[in-house]
Scaffold this motif. Structure first.
Motif, short mmCIF file in Angstrom:
data_model
loop_
_atom_site.label_atom_id
_atom_site.label_comp_id
_atom_site.label_asym_id
_atom_site.label_seq_id
_atom_site.Cartn_x
_atom_site.Cartn_y
_atom_site.Cartn_z
N THR A 95 -6.51 -8.64 0.80
CA THR A 95 -5.83 -7.58 1.54
C THR A 95 -6.29 -7.60 3.00
OG1 THR A 95 -7.55 -5.97 0.96
CG2 THR A 95 -5.62 -6.08 -0.47
N ILE B 38 -5.31 -2.01 2.21
CA ILE B 38 -6.00 -1.62 0.97
C ILE B 38 -7.44 -2.14 0.98
CG2 ILE B 38 -6.10 -1.99 -1.54
CD1 ILE B 38 -3.90 -0.07 -0.83
N ALA C 237 -1.75 -8.70 0.27
CA ALA C 237 -1.05 -7.50 0.72
C ALA C 237 -1.62 -7.02 2.05
CB ALA C 237 -1.17 -6.40 -0.34
N ASN D 299 -0.08 1.38 -5.87
CA ASN D 299 0.91 0.40 -6.33
C ASN D 299 2.14 0.31 -5.42
OD1 ASN D 299 0.11 -0.85 -9.06
ND2 ASN D 299 -0.39 1.32 -9.31
N THR E 99 -8.90 -8.48 -9.36
CA THR E 99 -7.63 -8.00 -9.91
C THR E 99 -7.81 -7.19 -11.20
OG1 THR E 99 -7.33 -10.19 -10.94
CG2 THR E 99 -6.16 -9.77 -8.87
N PHE F 195 0.44 -2.20 -3.07
CA PHE F 195 -0.48 -3.17 -3.71
C PHE F 195 -0.20 -3.10 -5.21
CE2 PHE F 195 -4.78 -4.31 -5.37
CZ PHE F 195 -4.93 -5.54 -4.75
#
Lengths: 163, 136
Positions: A127, A56, A52, A101, A77, A104
């Motif tokens: 990220t 983040i 992503a 969210n 994760t 991400f």
């Protein structure tokens, strides 16, 4: 379904740069059909990777800076969502800081594992902060580094979530 | 996943889904688990349904019943009405007040932390922060 046209960000960037007296930004443009890999197993058996670009990072990590930062962060994760942070110069961070969210989708994907929609998540997501003006740095340094990581992670598919 | 169709068309990835939401919401609305899950289910399905390279699937979600948010994207109003123009999110360091000029955020080359606490708790030797070397 919305019948109205999507926002043309390329055109609006051109207008904004024109108004500021800047030369036009040269967006990445790929003509040829992209490489394509067939899915080799049902999604519910797949190990899914996540990359992503919404800026983040986690509490304890070094945040991104705003001047062609092409570094990346490893995010476990199984991270507590409350430890996630967002920083970026080119979008309104209000909602990403309220609920990471939106850029991400970590709780979302964990729910999809629980629901049996996907097999599993890779142990680590990656990220970065997508406001990188140097296409060269992305194409020759960052993208290959991330590709190498997800291959090593032995994922079946990777979900890319840009901002 | 993409919220910028023109940019995704230009980059031309193998598979994409397009979500017609404002930038900063590529995977859904904040604190709306059902919305986020619906979007993700539709996204994941595209891994199995797209069979032609370069396909972009348009997801059937709308940010609001009308599309008025699109009028304001990268088009700051030339003249602020009283009480307007200050609610577009947190004031970011370096952001200029005058919407006639460059309204983008200054590009600092030092880490831009979300909170003071983040800055003080950051590990300067962070093993999970990967800085790539540019030899050029």
């Amino acid at each position: 379904m919305s019948t109205r046209a999507p926002v043309d960000y390329i055109q609006r960037t051109r207008e904004q740069y024109d108004a500021l007296g800047y030369p036009a930004y040269e967006w990445v443009h790929n003509e040829s059909p992209p490489p394509f890999a067939e899915l080799e197993k049902p999604l519910k058996q797949c190990k899914v990777g996540l990359i992503a670009s919404g800026g983040i990072y986690t509490r304890g990590q070094i945040a991104f800076h705003y001047k062609d930062d092409f570094s990346y962060r490893e995010i476990p994760t199984d991270i507590e969502t409350s430890a996630l942070r967002a920083t970026h110069f080119a979008y309104d961070l209000t909602d990403a800081r309220r609920d990471p969210n939106v850029v991400f989708p970590i709780d979302t994907l964990r729910q999809c594992v629980t629901d049996g929609l996907i097999g599993s998540l890779a142990d680590v997501a990656y990220t970065f902060m997508g406001g990188i003006y140097s296409v060269r740095k992305v194409e020759t340094l960052l993208a290959p580094a991330l590709a190498e990581r997800v291959v090593k992670d032995e994922v079946d598919v990777v979900l890319l979530v840009p901002v | 996943m993409s919220s910028a169709r023109s940019i995704t068309e230009s980059a031309n990835p193998p598979r994409a889904v397009y979500l017609d939401y404002p930038l900063g919401h590529t995977s859904g609305k904040p604190d709306d688990r059902n919305n986020q899950l619906d979007i993700m289910r539709a996204t994941l399905a595209a891994f199995e349904t797209i069979d032609s390279p370069g396909t972009i699937v348009d997801l059937l979600f709308e940010w609001t019943p009308d599309d008025s948010w699109k009028d304001r994207v990268m088009r700051p109003s030339p003249k602020k009405e009283p009480g307007e123009g200050q609610k577009a999110g947190p004031k970011q360091a370096g952001a200029k007040e005058d919407s006639h000029s460059d309204d983008r955020v200054a590009r600092f080359d030092t880490p831009q932390y979300q909170t003071e606490d983040d800055a003080s708790s950051a590990d300067p030797n962070c093993p999970t922060c990967v800085f790539l070397t540019d030899n050029r």
